[in-house]
Design an enzyme around this catalytic site. Sequence first.
Site, PDB file in Angstrom:
ATOM      1  N   ASP A   1      -1.371  -0.870   6.088  1.00 12.78           N
ATOM      2  CA  ASP A   1      -1.871  -0.337   7.048  1.00 12.78           C
ATOM      3  C   ASP A   1      -3.299  -0.753   7.432  1.00 12.78           C
ATOM      4  O   ASP A   1      -3.917  -0.190   8.568  1.00 12.78           O
ATOM      5  CB  ASP A   1      -1.595   1.057   7.148  1.00 12.78           C
ATOM      6  CG  ASP A   1      -2.578   1.918   6.203  1.00 12.78           C
ATOM      7  OD1 ASP A   1      -3.380   2.811   6.833  1.00 12.78           O
ATOM      8  OD2 ASP A   1      -2.844   1.609   5.006  1.00 12.78           O
TER       9      ASP A   1
ATOM     10  N   SER B   1      -2.506   1.307  -4.388  1.00  5.34           N
ATOM     11  CA  SER B   1      -3.183   2.417  -3.832  1.00  5.34           C
ATOM     12  C   SER B   1      -4.417   2.780  -4.127  1.00  5.34           C
ATOM     13  O   SER B   1      -4.810   2.888  -4.999  1.00  5.34           O
ATOM     14  CB  SER B   1      -1.875   3.830  -3.880  1.00  5.34           C
ATOM     15  OG  SER B   1      -2.702   4.807  -3.130  1.00  5.34           O
ATOM     16  N   ALA B   2      -5.295   3.157  -2.996  1.00  3.34           N
ATOM     17  CA  ALA B   2      -6.689   3.569  -3.049  1.00  3.34           C
ATOM     18  C   ALA B   2      -6.429   5.159  -3.146  1.00  3.34           C
ATOM     19  O   ALA B   2      -7.408   5.796  -3.180  1.00  3.34           O
ATOM     20  CB  ALA B   2      -7.614   3.058  -1.793  1.00  3.34           C
TER      21      ALA B   2
ATOM     22  N   ASP C   1      -0.290   5.179   1.003  1.00  4.36           N
ATOM     23  CA  ASP C   1      -0.719   6.241   2.045  1.00  4.36           C
ATOM     24  C   ASP C   1      -0.596   5.479   3.456  1.00  4.36           C
ATOM     25  O   ASP C   1      -1.436   4.319   3.679  1.00  4.36           O
ATOM     26  CB  ASP C   1      -1.993   6.763   1.803  1.00  4.36           C
ATOM     27  CG  ASP C   1      -1.947   7.942   0.738  1.00  4.36           C
ATOM     28  OD1 ASP C   1      -1.106   8.479   0.309  1.00  4.36           O
ATOM     29  OD2 ASP C   1      -3.013   7.643  -0.149  1.00  4.36           O
TER      30      ASP C   1
ATOM     31  N   ASP D   1       0.828  -1.100  -0.182  1.00  4.96           N
ATOM     32  CA  ASP D   1      -0.042   0.019  -0.046  1.00  4.96           C
ATOM     33  C   ASP D   1       0.934   1.297  -0.187  1.00  4.96           C
ATOM     34  O   ASP D   1       2.201   1.135   0.176  1.00  4.96           O
ATOM     35  CB  ASP D   1      -0.932  -0.058   1.181  1.00  4.96           C
ATOM     36  CG  ASP D   1      -1.518   1.283   1.460  1.00  4.96           C
ATOM     37  OD1 ASP D   1      -2.270   1.541   0.496  1.00  4.96           O
ATOM     38  OD2 ASP D   1      -1.696   1.859   2.567  1.00  4.96           O
TER      39      ASP D   1
ATOM     40  N   GLU E   1     -13.846   3.746   8.607  1.00  2.62           N
ATOM     41  CA  GLU E   1     -13.203   2.710   7.938  1.00  2.62           C
ATOM     42  C   GLU E   1     -12.185   2.086   8.883  1.00  2.62           C
ATOM     43  O   GLU E   1     -11.777   0.839   8.933  1.00  2.62           O
ATOM     44  CB  GLU E   1     -11.899   3.744   7.113  1.00  2.62           C
ATOM     45  CG  GLU E   1     -10.840   2.968   6.420  1.00  2.62           C
ATOM     46  CD  GLU E   1      -9.666   3.843   5.509  1.00  2.62           C
ATOM     47  OE1 GLU E   1      -8.737   3.307   5.217  1.00  2.62           O
ATOM     48  OE2 GLU E   1     -10.074   4.936   5.407  1.00  2.62           O
TER      49      GLU E   1
ATOM     50  N   LYS F   1      -9.660  -4.197  -2.734  1.00  2.00           N
ATOM     51  CA  LYS F   1      -8.181  -4.484  -3.563  1.00  2.00           C
ATOM     52  C   LYS F   1      -8.058  -5.697  -4.138  1.00  2.00           C
ATOM     53  O   LYS F   1      -7.370  -5.934  -5.197  1.00  2.00           O
ATOM     54  CB  LYS F   1      -7.137  -4.185  -2.720  1.00  2.00           C
ATOM     55  CG  LYS F   1      -6.962  -2.659  -2.224  1.00  2.00           C
ATOM     56  CD  LYS F   1      -5.657  -2.307  -1.470  1.00  2.00           C
ATOM     57  CE  LYS F   1      -5.616  -0.861  -1.466  1.00  2.00           C
ATOM     58  NZ  LYS F   1      -4.257  -0.293  -0.508  1.00  2.00           N
TER      59      LYS F   1
END
Length: 317
Positions: free
Chosen positions: A252, A178-179, A65, A63, A110, A227
């Site tokens: 994370d 990455s989102a 961020d 990931d 989240e 994902k």
Amino acid sequence: MIYHVPWIYTPVRTVLAIWHQLTKAEIPELTKCSVLMRERSRVEETIYAMRRAGAGSLQVISDFDMTLTRFAHNGRRVPTTHNILDNRLLINEDCTRKMKELLNTYYPIEIDASRSAEEKLPLMVEWWTRVHELLIQQRIRKDLLAQAVKESNTMLRDGYKGFFDGLAEHQVPLLIFSAGVGDVLEEVIRQNHVFHPNVHIISNYMDFDHTGVLRAFKGQLIHTFNKREGALSHAAGLRELQGRPNVLLLGDSLGDLTMADGVSEPQNVLTIGFLNDQVEERKETYVNSFDIVLVKDETMDVPNAIFRYITSSKDNK
């Protein structure tokens, strides 16, 4: 005459203890108080198997961020790729206010340990979609993205250069999943001089018109909890990842654990989770989900140490 070979009669537990001491000596970073492991012996066995197979069998999936970037610095949150766009060069105050309201509404959802991923999923789609709609309304200019990144307080984790450079040196592919916003992500690693040829990125990319103004986002929306679909549809087709059944996965969020689902016939997968926020509420869930959990650790010390051990020449046959 009968010769007694002491090693043959050594109990399995003693052998494991010897191996445990070996790991403590060669990867001392795993003994840090910020490191949590549910099954230390399985972690050690996986690392040892990866080392025997060597760098040629390894890929890293991460990931971005709050995984490759810091979560906080000097008590202040470090901006994500979406937050970097909160710059008067790109968006107005009204957009900033609305994005902050959305963050305050959806971020607690989240990271809420009491909610299931299935329950969170439609809410994450709602959050990302509303943010992207706001950004599109701002008619963001492509030529100003680099300046916005330069003016931001974004920071990669301490030890990032050794991480990126080490992977490139050993020709180990790094898939960043990455989102966030791919255009901004690329600019961050470019400005930090670590955008090497072995780096591949799957993210939400902006679609600019012929004048360089944002008009939409490309392709399928990627958020924290979908994902797996992206891994199966995109990552599985990357030729550079073929024939590399060993995976070092960094994330994370619990949603990051599905990033390796596109790997063909995986053999050894080691997952490392950065637990940045709401530690006590989420510690048990993270320890039960990731192989290694790093609590409020703003460095790449543990991933770097594991990678150095895997790529060291000893027993790499």
